[in-house]
Each structure stands twice: as structure tokens, then as C-alpha cells.
Design a protein around this motif. Structure first.
Motif, mmCIF file in Angstrom:
data_model
loop_
_atom_site.group_PDB
_atom_site.id
_atom_site.type_symbol
_atom_site.label_atom_id
_atom_site.label_comp_id
_atom_site.label_asym_id
_atom_site.label_seq_id
_atom_site.Cartn_x
_atom_site.Cartn_y
_atom_site.Cartn_z
ATOM 1 N N TYR A 285 0.841 -1.208 0.000
ATOM 2 C CA TYR A 285 0.000 0.000 0.000
ATOM 3 C C TYR A 285 0.870 1.250 0.000
ATOM 4 O O TYR A 285 0.602 2.211 -0.732
ATOM 5 C CB TYR A 285 -0.930 0.026 1.214
ATOM 6 C CG TYR A 285 -2.069 -0.962 1.190
ATOM 7 C CD1 TYR A 285 -2.484 -1.588 0.023
ATOM 8 C CD2 TYR A 285 -2.754 -1.268 2.358
ATOM 9 C CE1 TYR A 285 -3.537 -2.491 0.021
ATOM 10 C CE2 TYR A 285 -3.813 -2.163 2.364
ATOM 11 C CZ TYR A 285 -4.196 -2.776 1.193
ATOM 12 O OH TYR A 285 -5.243 -3.659 1.197
ATOM 13 N N ALA A 286 1.919 1.228 0.835
ATOM 14 C CA ALA A 286 2.816 2.388 0.927
ATOM 15 C C ALA A 286 3.535 2.605 -0.403
ATOM 16 O O ALA A 286 3.693 3.748 -0.846
ATOM 17 C CB ALA A 286 3.822 2.191 2.056
ATOM 18 N N GLU A 287 3.948 1.524 -1.045
ATOM 19 C CA GLU A 287 4.645 1.671 -2.333
ATOM 20 C C GLU A 287 3.720 2.262 -3.386
ATOM 21 O O GLU A 287 4.130 3.101 -4.194
ATOM 22 C CB GLU A 287 5.207 0.317 -2.791
ATOM 23 C CG GLU A 287 6.050 0.407 -4.050
ATOM 24 C CD GLU A 287 7.207 1.402 -3.967
ATOM 25 O OE1 GLU A 287 7.545 1.992 -5.011
ATOM 26 O OE2 GLU A 287 7.784 1.608 -2.881
ATOM 27 N N ARG A 288 2.448 1.853 -3.367
ATOM 28 C CA ARG A 288 1.489 2.444 -4.321
ATOM 29 C C ARG A 288 1.334 3.934 -4.074
ATOM 30 O O ARG A 288 1.222 4.721 -5.010
ATOM 31 C CB ARG A 288 0.132 1.746 -4.215
ATOM 32 C CG ARG A 288 0.118 0.398 -4.916
ATOM 33 C CD ARG A 288 -1.282 -0.056 -5.220
ATOM 34 N NE ARG A 288 -2.098 -0.157 -4.032
ATOM 35 C CZ ARG A 288 -2.801 -1.224 -3.689
ATOM 36 N NH1 ARG A 288 -2.800 -2.280 -4.457
ATOM 37 N NH2 ARG A 288 -3.522 -1.229 -2.597
ATOM 38 N N ALA A 289 1.320 4.331 -2.787
ATOM 39 C CA ALA A 289 1.216 5.763 -2.459
ATOM 40 C C ALA A 289 2.464 6.500 -2.940
ATOM 41 O O ALA A 289 2.367 7.605 -3.490
ATOM 42 C CB ALA A 289 1.026 5.954 -0.961
ATOM 43 N N ARG A 290 3.640 5.886 -2.751
ATOM 44 C CA ARG A 290 4.886 6.511 -3.230
ATOM 45 C C ARG A 290 4.849 6.692 -4.745
ATOM 46 O O ARG A 290 5.253 7.730 -5.267
ATOM 47 C CB ARG A 290 6.094 5.658 -2.844
ATOM 48 C CG ARG A 290 6.478 5.750 -1.397
ATOM 49 C CD ARG A 290 7.813 5.022 -1.160
ATOM 50 N NE ARG A 290 7.883 4.572 0.200
ATOM 51 C CZ ARG A 290 7.681 3.320 0.608
ATOM 52 N NH1 ARG A 290 7.423 2.368 -0.258
ATOM 53 N NH2 ARG A 290 7.755 3.022 1.875
#
Length: 186
Positions: A123-128
Motif C-alpha cells: 500500500y505504501a509503495e502504491r502511495a509513493r
């Protein structure tokens, strides 16, 4: 002409805020041992030929600390809702009872906690990635306005966009760190 260019940093910031807000919503869906209706928010059901949020095809309730129920309004969608929950990666095994889908929330074991931290990382990588895409949009705007713009001005705008990007990436990293600590807490 050079003085006329004005990058809308407020718009970039607003859109990056949106990426952070989306990440927080996805993090809320990751369970930490207790049942929560928000854990189903990112689940999309293929209803009527298009992806639809689960809360638009049924009522989500939390009758017990370890149970979530979904009362599906359209009997024809029960199987699709069940399939969407099964494929969501939440690690929950839905049980059917007519139009009500019961989701017993199992106790989190060490292995499942590790899996959830990986999901949080995704999820964090998608936000990045979303933030980096917004950075690219800002840089593209600067490049398009390059004609007649002094090279120093271009560098100033680019560094401003990069600073904004770095600030939001740091927020994503901090949110991820907090969520992973929460998941791993026994």
C-alpha cells in the motif's frame, strides 16, 4: 514571458494529500486483531458490470469484537461479494448465511502479522508511486513552460517540486512504520 509561469504548487500539494489520505484509508482496512467495518473499504465488487465499493452493495456491521457481517441487498450479488472478499488479500474466510456474509476474524498469528506488514508495504509503495507520478506531472509542466524561462528559474521550480515530493514520501514512510509497529504488536 519568464515571469508569467507560475506552477500551481497548491494543486500538487492537494493531490499529494489525496495520496496520503488514500493510504490512510487502506491502512485502516488492515486489521490488527479486532473486527472493524473499515477493513472492507478497499474491497471492490464486480457489480452490474463495474467495480463497486462493497458498502454500496450491502450493509457492513460489527456485531461482535471478532465478527464482521455484510448484509448484501441484491441476492444475485452474494457470490460476487464473497469472491471479492476472498480475493482481497485480507486473509478472511467468508461464510454464507442467505444474503448475510459472516466474516469471522481469526486471532493474528506471527505469520499473518508478517503477511499484513507486507500488504502495508505494498500500500505504501502504491502511495509513493502516486506521489512520484504527481512529481512527474509537475516537472512536465515546468518543461512545457521552459521556452523563455531562465535556467535558474527552472531549477528553482524543479527543486520546489522535489522538496514537496520528498516531504510526502517521508510522510508515507512514517505512516508505514507506525502501521507496521501496530500490526506486529501482540
Amino acid at each position: 514571458m519568464a515571469d508569467e509561469f507560475e506552477l500551481d504548487t497548491d494543486d500538487l500539494q492537494r493531490r499529494m494529500d489525496g495520496a496520503i489520505q488514500s493510504l490512510r484509508t487502506e491502512f485502516a482496512s488492515l486489521r490488527t486483531g479486532r473486527a472493524s467495518g473499515s477493513m472492507l473499504e478497499p474491497v471492490m465488487v464486480d457489480a452490474y458490470g463495474q467495480p463497486t465499493p462493497i458498502n454500496q452493495v450491502g450493509t457492513i456491521n460489527v456485531p461482535e469484537p471478532r465478527m464482521v457481517t455484510v448484509n448484501v441487498w441484491d441476492k444475485g450479488l452474494v457470490q460476487k461479494v464473497e469472491k471479492a472478499i476472498r480475493e482481497s488479500g485480507l486473509g478472511i474466510n467468508p461464510q454464507l448465511n442467505g444474503t448475510i456474509i459472516m466474516l469471522p476474524i481469526p486471532e493474528l498469528n506471527e505469520e499473518r502479522r508478517r503477511e499484513l506488514t507486507k500488504v502495508a508495504g505494498d500500500y505504501a509503495e502504491r502511495a509513493r508511486v502516486a506521489i512520484r507520478n504527481l512529481r512527474r506531472d509537475g516537472m512536465d509542466q515546468i518543461k512545457k513552460a521552459k521556452d523563455g524561462m531562465a535556467e535558474d528559474d527552472q531549477k528553482i521550480w524543479e527543486s520546489e517540486v522535489q522538496e514537496l515530493t520528498d516531504k510526502y514520501i517521508a510522510q508515507v514512510d512514517k505512516a508505514l512504520e507506525t502501521k507496521q509497529a501496530e500490526i506486529m504488536q501482540v
